[in-house]
Structure formats: C-alpha cells, structure tokens
Write a protein that holds these residues in place. Structure first.
Motif, PDB file in Angstrom:
ATOM      1  N   GLU A  70      -3.132   2.921  -7.745  1.00 52.90           N
ATOM      2  CA  GLU A  70      -1.964   2.075  -7.510  1.00 52.90           C
ATOM      3  C   GLU A  70      -2.283   0.871  -6.615  1.00 52.90           C
ATOM      4  O   GLU A  70      -1.424   0.007  -6.418  1.00 52.90           O
ATOM      5  CB  GLU A  70      -0.844   2.903  -6.874  1.00 52.90           C
ATOM      6  N   LEU A  71      -3.497   0.808  -6.073  1.00 52.55           N
ATOM      7  CA  LEU A  71      -3.862  -0.272  -5.149  1.00 52.55           C
ATOM      8  C   LEU A  71      -4.268  -1.506  -5.953  1.00 52.55           C
ATOM      9  O   LEU A  71      -5.444  -1.814  -6.147  1.00 52.55           O
ATOM     10  CB  LEU A  71      -4.998   0.189  -4.235  1.00 52.55           C
ATOM     11  N   LYS A  72      -3.239  -2.194  -6.405  1.00 53.34           N
ATOM     12  CA  LYS A  72      -3.465  -3.335  -7.288  1.00 53.34           C
ATOM     13  C   LYS A  72      -2.530  -4.464  -6.907  1.00 53.34           C
ATOM     14  O   LYS A  72      -1.369  -4.244  -6.561  1.00 53.34           O
ATOM     15  CB  LYS A  72      -3.219  -2.929  -8.747  1.00 53.34           C
ATOM     16  N   ILE A  73      -3.032  -5.696  -6.948  1.00 47.17           N
ATOM     17  CA  ILE A  73      -2.168  -6.846  -6.672  1.00 47.17           C
ATOM     18  C   ILE A  73      -1.751  -7.480  -7.991  1.00 47.17           C
ATOM     19  O   ILE A  73      -2.500  -7.454  -8.976  1.00 47.17           O
ATOM     20  CB  ILE A  73      -2.877  -7.884  -5.770  1.00 47.17           C
ATOM     21  N   VAL A 127       0.839  -1.212   0.000  1.00 41.00           N
ATOM     22  CA  VAL A 127       0.000   0.000   0.000  1.00 41.00           C
ATOM     23  C   VAL A 127       0.869   1.256   0.000  1.00 41.00           C
ATOM     24  O   VAL A 127       0.409   2.345   0.279  1.00 41.00           O
ATOM     25  CB  VAL A 127      -0.947   0.005   1.220  1.00 41.00           C
ATOM     26  N   THR A 128       2.144   1.070  -0.325  1.00 46.60           N
ATOM     27  CA  THR A 128       3.067   2.198  -0.356  1.00 46.60           C
ATOM     28  C   THR A 128       2.942   2.936  -1.686  1.00 46.60           C
ATOM     29  O   THR A 128       3.106   2.336  -2.751  1.00 46.60           O
ATOM     30  CB  THR A 128       4.515   1.712  -0.176  1.00 46.60           C
ATOM     31  N   PRO A 129       2.655   4.234  -1.665  1.00 48.62           N
ATOM     32  CA  PRO A 129       2.508   4.989  -2.925  1.00 48.62           C
ATOM     33  C   PRO A 129       3.835   5.089  -3.664  1.00 48.62           C
ATOM     34  O   PRO A 129       4.897   5.188  -3.053  1.00 48.62           O
ATOM     35  CB  PRO A 129       2.006   6.354  -2.466  1.00 48.62           C
ATOM     36  N   LYS A 130       3.756   5.102  -4.998  1.00 44.87           N
ATOM     37  CA  LYS A 130       4.969   5.081  -5.815  1.00 44.87           C
ATOM     38  C   LYS A 130       5.334   6.442  -6.380  1.00 44.87           C
ATOM     39  O   LYS A 130       6.494   6.688  -6.708  1.00 44.87           O
ATOM     40  CB  LYS A 130       4.782   4.078  -6.969  1.00 44.87           C
ATOM     41  N   THR A 131       4.378   7.333  -6.539  1.00 45.71           N
ATOM     42  CA  THR A 131       4.654   8.648  -7.126  1.00 45.71           C
ATOM     43  C   THR A 131       4.372   9.743  -6.100  1.00 45.71           C
ATOM     44  O   THR A 131       3.672   9.518  -5.104  1.00 45.71           O
ATOM     45  CB  THR A 131       3.789   8.883  -8.379  1.00 45.71           C
ATOM     46  N   ASN A 134     -13.673  -2.248   1.642  1.00 39.85           N
ATOM     47  CA  ASN A 134     -12.218  -2.349   1.743  1.00 39.85           C
ATOM     48  C   ASN A 134     -11.618  -2.077   0.362  1.00 39.85           C
ATOM     49  O   ASN A 134     -12.068  -2.609  -0.646  1.00 39.85           O
ATOM     50  CB  ASN A 134     -11.838  -3.750   2.233  1.00 39.85           C
ATOM     51  N   LEU A 135     -10.575  -1.229   0.324  1.00 41.55           N
ATOM     52  CA  LEU A 135     -10.030  -0.774  -0.965  1.00 41.55           C
ATOM     53  C   LEU A 135      -8.636  -1.309  -1.257  1.00 41.55           C
ATOM     54  O   LEU A 135      -7.959  -0.803  -2.152  1.00 41.55           O
ATOM     55  CB  LEU A 135      -9.998   0.764  -0.989  1.00 41.55           C
ATOM     56  N   THR A 136      -8.205  -2.341  -0.535  1.00 42.23           N
ATOM     57  CA  THR A 136      -6.831  -2.833  -0.669  1.00 42.23           C
ATOM     58  C   THR A 136      -6.472  -3.156  -2.118  1.00 42.23           C
ATOM     59  O   THR A 136      -5.359  -2.872  -2.568  1.00 42.23           O
ATOM     60  CB  THR A 136      -6.624  -4.080   0.209  1.00 42.23           C
ATOM     61  N   ASP A 137      -7.391  -3.769  -2.849  1.00 45.78           N
ATOM     62  CA  ASP A 137      -7.113  -4.156  -4.243  1.00 45.78           C
ATOM     63  C   ASP A 137      -8.065  -3.461  -5.200  1.00 45.78           C
ATOM     64  O   ASP A 137      -8.467  -4.029  -6.227  1.00 45.78           O
ATOM     65  CB  ASP A 137      -7.210  -5.677  -4.400  1.00 45.78           C
ATOM     66  N   LEU A 138      -8.419  -2.222  -4.892  1.00 48.32           N
ATOM     67  CA  LEU A 138      -9.424  -1.510  -5.686  1.00 48.32           C
ATOM     68  C   LEU A 138      -9.084  -1.503  -7.175  1.00 48.32           C
ATOM     69  O   LEU A 138      -9.938  -1.742  -8.032  1.00 48.32           O
ATOM     70  CB  LEU A 138      -9.568  -0.070  -5.188  1.00 48.32           C
ATOM     71  N   ALA A 139      -7.839  -1.239  -7.511  1.00 51.69           N
ATOM     72  CA  ALA A 139      -7.461  -1.128  -8.928  1.00 51.69           C
ATOM     73  C   ALA A 139      -7.466  -2.479  -9.640  1.00 51.69           C
ATOM     74  O   ALA A 139      -7.403  -2.523 -10.879  1.00 51.69           O
ATOM     75  CB  ALA A 139      -6.080  -0.479  -9.043  1.00 51.69           C
TER      76      ALA A 139
END
Length: 344
Positions: free
Chosen positions: A332-335, A242-246, A276-281
């Motif tokens: 970015e919340l994608k597995i 869940v760490t942002p990249k940009t 829950n939005l962990t894998d929203l993307a």
C-alpha cells in the motif's frame, strides 16, 4: 596439418563474428555510446577522437607493413642478403614528431574537458543530491527538499545536478553510462560529480567497482522528467500517506514497527541502515533487480540472501502469516504519481 589450420581459421572467424554480433546486444539506457546529457556527450566525443586517432595510426602502420612485406620480399633467384639500410634521420624525426603531435591533439581537449567536469556547483546553479552507496543498494538524499529515498533517482531535465557521493561500507563506484561518470564512492570520504539529462527518460545506473558477492546486482534507476513533473513527485513523496487501509495491512504495520523500523524508514520515522520504503510500491523493482509484486516481495522477506547474496538484510525468520501481513502493508506504500514514461 592443413585441415587443422583451416579448422582453426574457421573457428577464429566464428568467434570474431559472434563478438561483433554481441556488441549489438544489451540495454541502450545502460550504454556510454548513447549519450543523453552534456557530460556524456563530451566524454563520447573524447572516445571518438581517441578511437579515430588510434584507428588512423593502425591503418598507416598496417599499410606500411604490407608495403614492406611485398616490396622487400625474397625475389625468385635471389641469393645472399639484400642491401642493408641503417638509419634515416628524416624518417626518425618524422615518426618521433607525429606521435608527439597526436598526443597533444588528444591531451588538450582531454585536460580541458576534465577540468570542466571537475567544477562544483552550489544550490543556486544546480540541484544538490547526496548519494550513499551500501552493499548492495543506493540511498539518495535531496537536502534542500528534505527527501530521502532509495534505488529510484528522480532528476529534472535540462538542469545540472550536483552529486556528493560517499559509501557506508566498502568502495563502490557511481555510474550512469548514458549521462556520464563514473566516480568512486569511498567510505569516510566524499567525491563530487555533476551530471545533466537533456531529455525525459529512464536511465540505468550501476556500481562499477567490485564490492562483494552481489556487486553485479547493485543497480539503480534514474528517472529524468521535466521540472513540473519533478516538483509533483517531490511534493507527493513528502506528503505520502502511510496509514494502512485494510485490517491485514494494519497487522503488517505492527509487524513492521516491531521487526523492521530499526533499519527502514517510512515517512519520517525509522532507521537509515536499509532503504527508505515510503514509496516502495511505486517502484518498478524490488532490491533493484526483482519485479515489484507481492510474490517476489514475499520471497524476499522469506529469505533475502537467496534473492540477493551478500546483502545485509538479515533473515528475520518470520512466520508466513506475518510475512503476508507485511506484504499487504508494504504493497500500500504508493504515491499517486505517473511520470509519463514507458515502463521498463
């Protein structure tokens, strides 16, 4: 008068033909007529049995009606009333016994299958999933796996899944037509149902109980994959980054922590009032109904009520720069997972 009668008949025929054509429309993954599991198969068999009996009764009655209509019609030159026949014990016994026998034929398998579907399985026999219905979305918890998610329900194929269903607000109904069901989700109470998918695929689920303004939009998706694929999904969801990249995504994370985390969780942090939005993307749909892309997500964050009337997400009245940052972060919340199934 005659032309009006002909017009009415033509209109009736057109309506019947259109009705027949429309029965072939729709989503095959949202139909009880394409069963993909043992529960749905048994329920479909009951539908065929009862329909066959009802069609047979209709056909016999219709043939008898036509026979009487022709056999006892008024003859040319006939005067007065024909001979009246009143009472026939043999016929009365026959048309009393036959419906009774037909009811027994329908009742025995219905009760037998009903009791079988009422069985509850523990975690040694079935995977446990807790389902909570909300206006107007679905929450899924896998208690033995420590997973919370929303809208996309992953299950392994060839294995029983024991569902414990409830509601957080009003009465809803949990229904996956191709797998079986349905069952009510009642606030403050729990109901139980088990289902099983025999083959990999994506099956649509619906709320089948009128529950508010966006009832028709209360959809969810069932993703049935083999056990290895399911285990991979569960592992990657639990270890999702869940760490942002940009830089923009980092700004979005700060906006999320300030404005959204009270209702929504990412990873193990956050509330459970919203999905829950962990894998929203990773999901194909936003809010169960919208294409999952930046444009639709921006519209949703701008005015949730315009996109899904009656839902409980408030309009936070965020400025566009904060919405853009949130869209970047949530995108970015994608597995890193591919279920191997065709996109829908």
């Amino acid at each position: 008068m005659k032309s009006r009668w002909h017009h009415a008949m033509r209109l009736l025929f057109a309506v019947m033909a259109l009705t027949l054509v429309l029965t072939g429309c729709g989503d095959p993954t949202l139909s009880a007529l394409t069963p993909s599991g043992p529960v749905a198969e048994s329920q479909f068999w009951l539908m065929k049995l009862t329909f066959g009996i009802m069609a047979g009764v209709f056909l016999v009655v219709f043939i008898l009606w036509l026979y009487v209509l022709v056999r006892y019609r008024k003859k040319s030159g006939q005067t007065g009333y024909p001979k009246q026949v009143e009472g026939n014990h043999k016929l009365e016994i026959i048309w009393t016994v036959i419906p009774f026998v037909l009811l027994i034929i329908m009742a025995v398998p219905t009760v037998t299958i009903g009791f079988d579907l009422e069985k509850r399985y523990d975690k040694a026999e079935a995977m446990q999933v807790n389902v909570t219905a909300h206006q107007f979305w679905w929450e899924f918890e896998y208690p033995d796996l420590g997973i919370h998610t929303a809208q996309d329900l992953y299950i392994p194929t060839g294995k029983k899944v024991q569902f414990t269903v409830t509601s957080a607000d009003v009465i809803h109904a949990f229904w996956i037509p191709a797998l079986g069901g349905k069952i009510d989700t009642n606030p403050g109470d729990e109901n139980h149902i088990w289902l099983q998918a025999d083959k990999p695929g994506i099956y649509k689920g619906k709320c089948a109980e009128l529950c508010g303004a966006a009832h028709a939009l209360m959809d969810f998706k069932v993703v049935a994959v083999d056990q290895a694929k399911f285990d991979e999904w569960a592992t990657k969801l639990k270890t999702a980054s869940v760490t942002p990249k940009t830089d923009l995504a980092k700004q979005g994370q700060e906006v999320f922590k300030k404005s959204c985390i009270g209702c929504h969780a990412i990873g193990s942090e956050g509330g459970r009032l919203g999905p829950n939005l962990t894998d929203l993307a990773s999901r194909e749909r936003l809010a169960g109904i919208l294409p999952n892309n930046a444009e639709e997500l921006h519209k949703w964050l701008k005015d949730p009520q315009a996109m899904k009337p009656g839902n409980k997400m408030p309009n936070l009245n965020l400025p566009d720069d904060q919405i853009n940052a949130l869209v970047e972060y949530l995108g970015e919340l994608k597995i890193d997972y591919d279920n191997g199934l065709p996109k829908q």
